[in-house]
Write a protein that holds these residues in place. Sequence first.
Motif, PDB file in Angstrom:
ATOM      1  N   SER A  80       0.768  -1.274   0.076  1.00 48.28           N
ATOM      2  CA  SER A  80       0.112  -0.188  -0.091  1.00 48.28           C
ATOM      3  C   SER A  80       0.688   1.191  -0.159  1.00 48.28           C
ATOM      4  N   MET A  81       2.036   1.133   0.473  1.00 48.62           N
ATOM      5  CA  MET A  81       3.098   2.360   0.311  1.00 48.62           C
ATOM      6  C   MET A  81       4.050   2.286  -0.772  1.00 48.62           C
ATOM      7  N   ALA A  82       4.024   1.352  -1.774  1.00 52.50           N
ATOM      8  CA  ALA A  82       5.009   1.230  -2.861  1.00 52.50           C
ATOM      9  C   ALA A  82       4.522   2.380  -3.867  1.00 52.50           C
ATOM     10  N   ARG A 135       1.539  21.121   7.936  1.00 49.96           N
ATOM     11  CA  ARG A 135       1.103  20.837   9.329  1.00 49.96           C
ATOM     12  C   ARG A 135       0.687  22.196   9.929  1.00 49.96           C
ATOM     13  N   GLY A 136      -0.479  22.430  10.500  1.00 55.40           N
ATOM     14  CA  GLY A 136      -1.003  23.580  10.921  1.00 55.40           C
ATOM     15  C   GLY A 136      -1.792  23.325  12.106  1.00 55.40           C
ATOM     16  N   ALA A 137      -2.293  24.379  12.851  1.00 58.37           N
ATOM     17  CA  ALA A 137      -3.175  24.397  13.794  1.00 58.37           C
ATOM     18  C   ALA A 137      -4.514  23.323  13.718  1.00 58.37           C
ATOM     19  N   LEU A 138      -4.963  23.326  12.443  1.00 52.64           N
ATOM     20  CA  LEU A 138      -6.187  22.567  12.264  1.00 52.64           C
ATOM     21  C   LEU A 138      -5.854  21.192  11.938  1.00 52.64           C
ATOM     22  N   GLY A 139      -4.485  20.635  11.490  1.00 54.79           N
ATOM     23  CA  GLY A 139      -4.200  19.256  11.156  1.00 54.79           C
ATOM     24  C   GLY A 139      -3.159  19.278  10.414  1.00 54.79           C
ATOM     25  N   VAL A 140      -2.957  17.879   9.798  1.00 50.25           N
ATOM     26  CA  VAL A 140      -1.894  17.656   8.942  1.00 50.25           C
ATOM     27  C   VAL A 140      -2.435  17.158   7.613  1.00 50.25           C
ATOM     28  N   GLU A 141      -2.141  17.924   6.472  1.00 51.19           N
ATOM     29  CA  GLU A 141      -2.387  17.434   5.022  1.00 51.19           C
ATOM     30  C   GLU A 141      -1.064  16.566   4.562  1.00 51.19           C
ATOM     31  N   LEU A 142      -1.437  15.310   3.936  1.00 51.53           N
ATOM     32  CA  LEU A 142      -0.633  14.314   3.818  1.00 51.53           C
ATOM     33  C   LEU A 142      -0.869  13.918   2.389  1.00 51.53           C
ATOM     34  N   LYS A 143       0.272  13.569   1.502  1.00 46.11           N
ATOM     35  CA  LYS A 143       0.382  13.239   0.509  1.00 46.11           C
ATOM     36  C   LYS A 143       0.699  11.632   0.531  1.00 46.11           C
ATOM     37  N   SER A 144      -0.166  10.840  -0.395  1.00 46.00           N
ATOM     38  CA  SER A 144      -0.012   9.176  -0.356  1.00 46.00           C
ATOM     39  C   SER A 144       1.442   8.977  -1.023  1.00 46.00           C
ATOM     40  N   LEU A 145       1.947   8.087  -0.363  1.00 44.81           N
ATOM     41  CA  LEU A 145       3.410   7.575  -1.400  1.00 44.81           C
ATOM     42  C   LEU A 145       2.849   6.387  -2.704  1.00 44.81           C
TER      43      LEU A 145
END
Length: 206
Positions: A129-131, A171-181
């Motif tokens: 899933s992380m490939a 990353r901010g006060a509201l949360g974290v934004e993440l990009k899938s690998l």
Amino acid sequence: MIRHQQIWAALDQIATDHGLTPSGLARLAQLDPTTFNRSKRTTNQGKSRWPSTESISKVLSVTDVSFREFSELVDGNGAGRIPVIGFAQAGNRGYFDDAGYPVGGAWEDITFPAMHDPTAYGLRIAGESMAPVFRDGDLIIVSPASNIRPQDRVVVKTTEGEVMAKELVRRGALGVELKSLNPTYEDRFIAAQDLDWVARVLWCSQ
């Protein structure tokens, strides 16, 4: 020069040799059970912390380990030892404290060369899933004490126990934004109230 992780690794080895966890070793020495916890090995600012000479003395006394034997353990642990579990286990209770540091006795210890971060731990990847970044069987080394910047690869755990490896976008006060690998998986946003912890990935075996 003696490094912090060599002292801690020597204490961990004494605990292992006596069939104890670090907490069990502390209790045996009539110390606070959290004295040797990995979360206690650094300050809140991420600086390495030495164990006290009094706590070392008590450990040597109750385990019948001489100071010479202890010094030999210290000398032999320059490579560093880190705890490791499977990635899938990381979502279960009992493996991490509230700050995201490893706890409990179910971790496997491995020797890792040139590892100078006493808070680091390893996760073994299972599945694809992380490939293509992280593949089945890879070992990733994670540091909960390291500063995190955009574009760092990170491991994130939600308050519901979901664990994922992603690239940090913001990353901010509201949360974290993440990009899938893995491009076949959607990017994620984890709200601050749903975020348990986030830690930086330092290294990956290939």
